[in-house]
Write a protein that holds these residues in place. Structure first.
Motif, PDB file in Angstrom:
ATOM      1  N   UNK A  59       0.984  -1.010  -0.125  1.00 54.24           N
ATOM      2  CA  UNK A  59       0.124   0.688  -0.287  1.00 54.24           C
ATOM      3  C   UNK A  59       1.276   1.391  -0.080  1.00 54.24           C
ATOM      4  N   UNK A  60       2.556   1.329   0.292  1.00 53.38           N
ATOM      5  CA  UNK A  60       3.217   2.903   0.950  1.00 53.38           C
ATOM      6  C   UNK A  60       3.323   2.357  -0.236  1.00 53.38           C
ATOM      7  N   UNK A 229      -8.370   7.176   0.237  1.00 52.77           N
ATOM      8  CA  UNK A 229      -9.879   6.353   0.163  1.00 52.77           C
ATOM      9  C   UNK A 229     -10.397   5.453  -0.432  1.00 52.77           C
ATOM     10  N   UNK A 230     -10.054   5.682  -1.614  1.00 57.15           N
ATOM     11  CA  UNK A 230     -10.593   4.243  -2.445  1.00 57.15           C
ATOM     12  C   UNK A 230      -9.623   2.603  -1.678  1.00 57.15           C
ATOM     13  N   UNK A 231      -8.241   3.130  -1.567  1.00 54.14           N
ATOM     14  CA  UNK A 231      -7.636   1.858  -0.566  1.00 54.14           C
ATOM     15  C   UNK A 231      -8.023   1.596   1.005  1.00 54.14           C
ATOM     16  N   UNK A 237     -10.509  -4.906   0.110  1.00 54.91           N
ATOM     17  CA  UNK A 237     -10.464  -4.700   1.297  1.00 54.91           C
ATOM     18  C   UNK A 237      -8.602  -5.578   1.426  1.00 54.91           C
ATOM     19  N   UNK A 238      -7.678  -4.128   1.454  1.00 59.12           N
ATOM     20  CA  UNK A 238      -6.407  -3.715   1.782  1.00 59.12           C
ATOM     21  C   UNK A 238      -5.665  -4.614   3.020  1.00 59.12           C
ATOM     22  N   UNK A 325       1.011   4.112   8.568  1.00 62.23           N
ATOM     23  CA  UNK A 325      -0.420   2.676   8.054  1.00 62.23           C
ATOM     24  C   UNK A 325      -1.130   2.500   8.908  1.00 62.23           C
ATOM     25  N   UNK A 326      -2.103   2.188   9.508  1.00 55.63           N
ATOM     26  CA  UNK A 326      -2.956   2.070  10.343  1.00 55.63           C
ATOM     27  C   UNK A 326      -3.901   0.978  10.343  1.00 55.63           C
TER      28      UNK A 326
END
Length: 585
Positions: A59-60, A229-231, A237-238, A325-326
């Motif tokens: 994701x990052x 927002x999409x992620x 579900x990422x 990222x939490x």
């Protein structure tokens, strides 16, 4: 008789399998299983956590790519806004008086409305400063720019000096410079885009500016925030619950970097993109550690009773950036806990079933051993009883023999004495042959069958040799006695039913190369060849009579022989019928 009573009354201990050692072994097995389960638990937890960390890193990376692409698009849109502001500046120049003192506020407001900008400020030099002199925004009036970052103040001076603007940031066009979009110093609630125009035709810089309404809408729909927002809220579900891109100089309270480096993206915003609701007191320290080491950091935190994994990843864009990222760790914990609970239930159920099975098996084994021991005891008692009865008869006969010998000696009937003693020596030799069989169970069964043969007037010959090194357990000895007893009884029945005058039965036993061999032969009538394949079938019998023969003897013998991995063979000719048993020892 007293000896027999003592034998029958003796309490012979029966070997048992005790439950306690079996349960102890089972407990050791359960401990090993639980240790294995613990290792599996921590391994699974580590595997799922690593998988989550990998997803967050992806994701990052996607956010970093998105930022790079979005900055390109945003830069293009921002430049378009800058060009529009230059066009508005040129239009304003033709409608405004070139002398700033002659420009009125209503006139300036009307031009603002006509050009569709949020505000217009007119800037002039004042000593060594450049200030906002007139503006449709009261907050802009008399505002000093001397202490703004060097790019801004330097660009203003270059415009007034009618030199081409040449600074690190912003957009430079002929007689024009547009600063990067930033928080308004006069009104921090707005993020604005400014344009500065001066061509020498006026004694002031024309500064139209707009709020970031259009630009923020573009960002929300196509920029980094849209990707974030999409992620977080999209169909896929990422794993991330919150994504935060920190504005390092502001978040780390390093305001001096603003003046030394010039431009930062937003001078009053801690967060560049994403949201920052899931906060922890360790955030600032971890962000600083990531900046110092350029390595990924992470920790676990609990908010409102829920567990989260927070990861900080360094990104190198135009300027250093840290993204956090939490992720919701509660789902992993619940998954592991549920898996662990299911496994413990399975282990517990298995343990209970195993304990019950051990108890049942131990009790059945003990019952079987007791039943077998009782069977062994009955066999021994029966045959020893026969042996004792034979010994008593022989003792009685011995007294008669002594009296007869004494009488013959007294009468000097030496020829008769010689004949008599020869018969006596033969009987003694036969008894010695039985005694020399050094397997008690076999000795007992042979002695019993000798007595039966005498009673049935059958010549029973036995030769059992080389059994001194044979070691038989109680169960195996009992089964061996059952085999021999059935085969010898069948041989006795066969010669008894025969019309031949001499009725002979032979028992031969030996150990040959770790193979125990017994042969039982009789000279009775031969077995018909058609009957040979059916001899060992349950219920089949060749004996004729009153139907008292069940035909089970040979089938039992065959099962017992095969139980110990042996074989049984039969051959029958006119001269004799012979059964041969071979059993590995």
């Amino acid at each position: 008789m007293n000896s027999m009573n003592d034998l029958n009354k003796r309490n012979i201990p029966i070997p048992k399998i005790h439950l306690r050692p079996s349960l102890f072994i089972l407990m050791i097995a359960l401990i090993i299983i639980l240790l294995t389960d613990s290792v599996f638990y921590y391994y699974t937890k580590r595997m799922l956590t690593t998988e989550l960390e990998t997803k967050l890193q992806l994701i990052a990376d996607n956010v970093a790519i998105s930022i790079k692409h979005s900055k390109t698009g945003e830069k293009y849109v921002e430049n378009l806004i800058g060009q529009n502001l230059r066009t508005a500046s040129v239009a304003a120049k033709y409608r405004l008086n070139p002398d700033i003192e002659q420009v009125t506020d209503p006139e300036l407001a009307a031009i603002r409305d006509d050009l569709l900008v949020d505000h217009i400020t007119l800037m002039k030099r004042s000593g060594d400063d450049i200030i906002g002199y007139k503006s449709t925004d009261p907050n802009e009036i008399n505002i000093s720019t001397k202490h703004w970052s060097r790019d801004w103040f330097q660009a203003f001076n270059q415009l007034f000096d009618q030199r081409a603007t040449h600074v690190q940031s912003g957009q430079a066009l002929p007689y024009y410079w547009s600063g990067p979009m930033n928080t308004s110093s006069s009104n921090p609630q707005f993020v604005d885009k400014w344009g500065y125009f001066y061509d020498g035709a006026t004694n002031y810089i024309i500064d139209p500016f707009v709020h970031d309404t259009f630009f923020r809408k573009y960002q929300q729909e196509t920029g980094v925030d849209a990707v974030i927002n999409e992620m977080i809220h999209g169909y896929t579900d990422h794993g991330a619950k919150e994504i935060t891109v920190y504005n390092l100089p502001i978040f780390l309270k390093q305001q001096e970097q603003i003046s030394s480096q010039g431009y930062v993206w937003f001078s009053d915003r801690d967060i560049l993109f994403g949201s920052y609701q899931l906060k922890d007191e360790r955030d600032q320290a971890y962000v600083q550690a990531v900046v110092d080491t350029h390595e990924r950091k992470q920790f676990f935190m609990t908010i409102d009773g829920k567990s989260y994994l927070k990861m900080f990843v360094p990104l190198q864009l135009d300027v250093p950036v840290v993204i956090s990222l939490t992720a919701d760790y509660e789902r992993i914990k619940q998954s592991i806990d549920q898996q662990q609970a299911n496994l413990l239930i399975l282990i517990g159920t298995t343990a209970i079933i195993a304990i019950l099975l051990v108890v049942i098996v131990v009790r059945l084994s003990n019952w079987y051993r007791e039943a077998t021991a009782e069977s062994v005891q009955e066999v021994y008692v029966d045959h020893i009883s026969s042996l004792f009865r034979s010994m008593k008869e022989q003792r009685h006969d011995f007294n008669n023999h002594v009296a007869a010998i004494h009488a013959l000696v007294h009468l000097k009937e030496y020829e008769e004495l010689d004949r008599y003693t020869k018969e006596l020596v033969g009987e003694t030799a036969a008894l010695n042959d039985v005694i020399q069989i050094n397997v008690p169970s076999i000795s007992a069964i042979v002695q019993a069958k000798v007595i039966q043969s005498i009673e049935r007037k059958i010549n029973f010959q036995h030769q059992v040799a080389n059994l001194s090194r044979l070691s038989l357990g109680a169960i195996k000895a009992t089964d061996l006695v059952r085999m021999l007893s059935n085969l010898i009884d069948n041989a006795f029945d066969a010669v008894a039913a025969s019309s031949k005058g001499d009725k002979e039965v032979k028992l031969l036993g030996r150990v040959d190369k770790n193979i125990l061999v017994f042969e039982i032969a009789n000279n009775g009538d031969p077995i018909l060849e058609d009957n040979l394949p059916h001899l060992f079938k349950p219920g089949y019998s060749t004996k004729q009579g009153d139907g008292s023969h069940a035909g089970l003897g040979l089938s039992i013998v065959k099962k017992l022989v095969e139980k110990y991995g042996g074989t049984i063979q039969v051959s029958s000719i006119d001269a004799e019928t012979r059964f041969t048993i071979t059993i590995p020892v």
